[in-house]
Design a protein around this motif. Structure first.
Motif, PDB file in Angstrom:
ATOM      1  N   ALA A  54     -21.626  45.627  58.152  1.00 17.37           N
ATOM      2  CA  ALA A  54     -21.417  45.557  59.599  1.00 17.37           C
ATOM      3  C   ALA A  54     -19.969  45.216  59.925  1.00 17.37           C
ATOM      4  N   ASP A  55     -19.395  44.261  59.199  1.00 18.79           N
ATOM      5  CA  ASP A  55     -18.008  43.875  59.440  1.00 18.79           C
ATOM      6  C   ASP A  55     -17.045  45.008  59.087  1.00 18.79           C
ATOM      7  N   THR A  56     -17.349  45.724  58.003  1.00 21.66           N
ATOM      8  CA  THR A  56     -16.482  46.825  57.576  1.00 21.66           C
ATOM      9  C   THR A  56     -16.467  47.941  58.605  1.00 21.66           C
ATOM     10  N   THR A  64     -12.261  48.841  58.119  1.00 23.45           N
ATOM     11  CA  THR A  64     -11.584  48.489  56.865  1.00 23.45           C
ATOM     12  C   THR A  64     -11.293  49.711  56.006  1.00 23.45           C
ATOM     13  N   TYR A  65     -12.253  50.632  55.904  1.00 16.22           N
ATOM     14  CA  TYR A  65     -12.084  51.839  55.090  1.00 16.22           C
ATOM     15  C   TYR A  65     -12.100  53.102  55.951  1.00 16.22           C
ATOM     16  N   GLY A  66     -11.766  52.958  57.201  1.00 13.51           N
ATOM     17  CA  GLY A  66     -11.785  54.106  58.088  1.00 13.51           C
ATOM     18  C   GLY A  66     -13.150  54.295  58.725  1.00 13.51           C
ATOM     19  N   ARG A  67     -13.444  55.522  59.106  1.00 13.70           N
ATOM     20  CA  ARG A  67     -14.680  55.827  59.825  1.00 13.70           C
ATOM     21  C   ARG A  67     -15.845  56.041  58.860  1.00 13.70           C
ATOM     22  N   LEU A  68     -17.002  55.534  59.225  1.00 13.80           N
ATOM     23  CA  LEU A  68     -18.205  55.745  58.428  1.00 13.80           C
ATOM     24  C   LEU A  68     -18.689  57.178  58.610  1.00 13.80           C
ATOM     25  N   ARG A  69     -18.825  57.891  57.490  1.00  8.52           N
ATOM     26  CA  ARG A  69     -19.247  59.293  57.534  1.00  8.52           C
ATOM     27  C   ARG A  69     -20.658  59.511  57.011  1.00  8.52           C
ATOM     28  N   GLU A  70     -21.076  58.674  56.049  1.00 11.22           N
ATOM     29  CA  GLU A  70     -22.379  58.885  55.412  1.00 11.22           C
ATOM     30  C   GLU A  70     -22.970  57.529  55.030  1.00 11.22           C
ATOM     31  N   LEU A  71     -24.233  57.323  55.380  1.00  7.85           N
ATOM     32  CA  LEU A  71     -24.912  56.070  55.058  1.00  7.85           C
ATOM     33  C   LEU A  71     -26.307  56.383  54.537  1.00  7.85           C
ATOM     34  N   THR A  72     -26.592  55.934  53.321  1.00  7.28           N
ATOM     35  CA  THR A  72     -27.916  56.086  52.721  1.00  7.28           C
ATOM     36  C   THR A  72     -28.490  54.702  52.459  1.00  7.28           C
ATOM     37  N   VAL A  73     -29.676  54.448  52.985  1.00 12.85           N
ATOM     38  CA  VAL A  73     -30.360  53.167  52.805  1.00 12.85           C
ATOM     39  C   VAL A  73     -31.715  53.458  52.167  1.00 12.85           C
ATOM     40  N   TRP A  74     -32.069  52.709  51.115  1.00 14.99           N
ATOM     41  CA  TRP A  74     -33.326  53.007  50.428  1.00 14.99           C
ATOM     42  C   TRP A  74     -34.005  51.737  49.956  1.00 14.99           C
ATOM     43  N   SER A  75     -35.306  51.832  49.800  1.00  6.04           N
ATOM     44  CA  SER A  75     -36.085  50.754  49.188  1.00  6.04           C
ATOM     45  C   SER A  75     -37.312  51.365  48.520  1.00  6.04           C
ATOM     46  N   ALA A  76     -37.676  50.789  47.385  1.00  6.20           N
ATOM     47  CA  ALA A  76     -38.854  51.248  46.652  1.00  6.20           C
ATOM     48  C   ALA A  76     -39.536  50.026  46.063  1.00  6.20           C
ATOM     49  N   MET A  77     -40.848  49.978  46.181  1.00 10.40           N
ATOM     50  CA  MET A  77     -41.547  48.746  45.819  1.00 10.40           C
ATOM     51  C   MET A  77     -42.879  49.011  45.147  1.00 10.40           C
ATOM     52  N   ALA A  78     -43.306  48.009  44.391  1.00  7.69           N
ATOM     53  CA  ALA A  78     -44.650  47.964  43.828  1.00  7.69           C
ATOM     54  C   ALA A  78     -45.553  47.240  44.826  1.00  7.69           C
ATOM     55  N   PRO A  79     -46.864  47.224  44.589  1.00  9.54           N
ATOM     56  CA  PRO A  79     -47.777  46.494  45.492  1.00  9.54           C
ATOM     57  C   PRO A  79     -47.687  44.985  45.266  1.00  9.54           C
ATOM     58  N   LEU A  80     -46.584  44.371  45.736  1.00  7.01           N
ATOM     59  CA  LEU A  80     -46.324  42.959  45.482  1.00  7.01           C
ATOM     60  C   LEU A  80     -47.144  42.023  46.365  1.00  7.01           C
ATOM     61  N   THR A  99     -25.637  52.969  50.237  1.00 12.44           N
ATOM     62  CA  THR A  99     -24.337  53.536  49.904  1.00 12.44           C
ATOM     63  C   THR A  99     -23.702  53.987  51.209  1.00 12.44           C
ATOM     64  N   ALA A 100     -22.533  53.448  51.509  1.00  6.95           N
ATOM     65  CA  ALA A 100     -21.825  53.767  52.749  1.00  6.95           C
ATOM     66  C   ALA A 100     -20.498  54.419  52.405  1.00  6.95           C
ATOM     67  N   ALA A 101     -20.349  55.699  52.766  1.00  2.89           N
ATOM     68  CA  ALA A 101     -19.132  56.444  52.473  1.00  2.89           C
ATOM     69  C   ALA A 101     -18.272  56.521  53.737  1.00  2.89           C
ATOM     70  N   PHE A 102     -17.074  55.965  53.650  1.00  7.61           N
ATOM     71  CA  PHE A 102     -16.121  55.995  54.748  1.00  7.61           C
ATOM     72  C   PHE A 102     -15.035  57.032  54.440  1.00  7.61           C
ATOM     73  N   THR A 103     -14.145  57.254  55.384  1.00  2.51           N
ATOM     74  CA  THR A 103     -13.064  58.213  55.138  1.00  2.51           C
ATOM     75  C   THR A 103     -12.144  57.747  54.019  1.00  2.51           C
ATOM     76  N   ASP A 104     -12.053  56.417  53.815  1.00  2.00           N
ATOM     77  CA  ASP A 104     -11.103  55.894  52.827  1.00  2.00           C
ATOM     78  C   ASP A 104     -11.731  54.982  51.777  1.00  2.00           C
ATOM     79  N   GLY A 105     -13.026  55.047  51.588  1.00  2.00           N
ATOM     80  CA  GLY A 105     -13.644  54.202  50.583  1.00  2.00           C
ATOM     81  C   GLY A 105     -15.153  54.245  50.647  1.00  2.00           C
ATOM     82  N   VAL A 106     -15.783  53.576  49.700  1.00  2.00           N
ATOM     83  CA  VAL A 106     -17.243  53.540  49.612  1.00  2.00           C
ATOM     84  C   VAL A 106     -17.687  52.109  49.335  1.00  2.00           C
TER      85      VAL A 106
END
Length: 314
Positions: free
Chosen positions: A129-131, A136-152, A229-236
Motif C-alpha cells: 500500500a505504501d509503495t 516508489t517503483y513507479g506505476r503499478l501495472r500488474e497485481l496477482t494475489v493468491w491463496s491456497a489452503m487445506a481444510p484447516l 506479486t506486484a509489477a510496477f514500471t520500475d520494479g517488482v
C-alpha cells in the motif's frame, strides 16, 4: 472497556487477541450454553446465551460481531441503535444494499464502526500500500494475489458457495485499495465437491491488470499458503506466506529492481492482534479509524460481483 463478543466460532480469534492484551472485560455470547461456557472459559471470559443483554446492558462499550455473514449488518445496526461501538467481521454485509445502509448509519452516528479488514495490518500488505501511494517503483501495472489452503477448519465448508465471500474478500480489498474498481471482470471456477473448489478472477483497469485466485483443493499437509506479486514500471514486489495449524503465518517479501533483488525486513506481527490494537487506539482517541465501513465498500462490491458470477443471484 467491556466487550460483548458475539460468536464462538471465528470469535475465538478475537478472543485470543483480547486475552493476550488483558485490558478488556469480555463476555462471550453463543447459542449453546455448554459450548459457549467451554470456549469462553478457555480465555478466562464470562459466557452468556442471552443475546439481548449485549445490546441492553449499558456497561458494554463495544459489540464485536463474529456471526454468520447475513447477521453482520443487522447486528451492527442494532448495536449502533443501542449506542455501542461496533466491530464486525468481514464481509460487513451480505448485499451491497446492506453495506451502503451500514455506511450511512455509521456516518450518521457518534459511535465508531470497525470492519475486520485484518489483511491491512499484515506488514507485507502495508508495504504494498505504501509503495503504491508513494510511487516508489513507479506505476503499478500488474497485481496477482493468491491463496491456497487445506481444510484447516473442521466443519467449515470451503466450497464455491463460500469461497468468494469468505476467502477472497481480503485479497480483493488489497486489489481495490491498490487500483480502485475494475472496468471489466472475468471469473472461472471449478468444484471438487460441495466443500472444496477453486475460483480465479481477472480484472481489467486502465493501464493495469489484476488477478485473484483462491483454492481449497489442497491436502492437509499443505496447510495454507498465499502471497502477491506486484509489477510496477520500475520494479517488482513479491510476497509469499505459509500458515500451519497454529494459524501463525511466516512471510517473506522481496523487492526486485534493475539493481538486483533484496529482502525487505518485516516486523513480526499478528494481524488479528494488530487489528484489535487499532480498534482500542481509536476508541482511546489515539488514532483515526482505518477500517471504516465506507473504506470497505469497494471491496464488498467487487466481492459480490465475483460471487454472482460464481454462484448466480442468491
Amino acid at each position: 472497556m467491556k466487550i460483548a463478543l458475539l460468536g464462538t466460532g471465528f470469535g475465538q480469534a478475537h478472543a485470543a487477541a483480547y486475552a493476550a492484551r488483558g485490558d478488556a472485560e469480555v463476555v462471550m455470547f453463543g447459542r449453546d450454553p455448554e459450548k459457549t461456557a467451554k470456549v469462553a472459559g478457555q480465555f478466562g471470559f464470562a459466557a452468556s446465551t442471552d443475546l439481548d443483554t449485549a445490546f441492553t446492558d449499558p456497561s458494554f462499550d463495544l459489540v464485536d460481531i463474529c456471526l454468520p455473514i447475513p447477521l453482520h449488518t443487522p447486528m451492527a445496526l442494532r448495536a449502533l441503535e443501542a449506542g455501542k461501538h461496533v466491530l464486525t467481521e468481514l464481509p460487513m454485509a451480505a448485499t451491497l444494499e446492506e453495506g451502503r445502509q451500514l455506511v450511512s448509519a455509521a456516518e450518521a452516528s457518534d459511535r465508531q464502526v470497525f470492519v475486520d479488514m485484518f489483511e491491512r495490518f499484515i506488514p507485507a500488505n502495508r508495504v504494498l500500500a505504501d509503495t503504491v501511494h508513494d510511487g516508489t517503483y513507479g506505476r503499478l501495472r500488474e497485481l496477482t494475489v493468491w491463496s491456497a489452503m487445506a481444510p484447516l477448519w473442521p466443519g467449515a465448508s470451503l466450497g464455491l458457495r463460500t469461497l468468494p465471500m469468505e476467502a477472497m474478500h481480503s485479497d480483493l480489498d488489497l486489489i481495490t485499495r491498490a487500483l480502485g474498481m475494475p472496468r471489466d471482470i472475468h471469473v472461472t471456477a471449478v468444484a471438487r465437491d460441495a466443500d472444496a473448489g477453486a475460483v480465479e478472477a481477472t480484472f481489467a483497469f486502465d493501464g493495469a491488470i489484476a488477478r485473484s485466485s483462491v483454492s481449497s483443493l489442497r491436502p492437509m499437509p499443505w496447510g495454507g499458503r498465499g502471497g502477491y506479486t506486484a509489477a510496477f514500471t520500475d520494479g517488482v514486489l513479491e510476497s509469499t506466506s505459509t500458515m500451519g495449524y497454529d494459524g501463525k503465518p511466516t512471510t517473506t517479501l522481496t523487492a526486485y529492481t534493475g539493481d538486483g533483488a533484496h529482502e525487505v525486513d518485516l516486523p513480526p506481527a499478528d494481524q488479528y492482534a494488530a487489528m484489535i490494537d487499532h480498534v482500542q487506539a481509536v476508541l482511546r482517541g489515539e488514532a483515526e479509524n482505518q477500517i471504516t465501513p465506507a473504506g470497505a465498500l469497494d471491496a464488498l462490491e467487487l466481492t459480490l460481483r465475483v460471487d454472482q458470477q460464481v454462484n448466480g443471484v442468491r
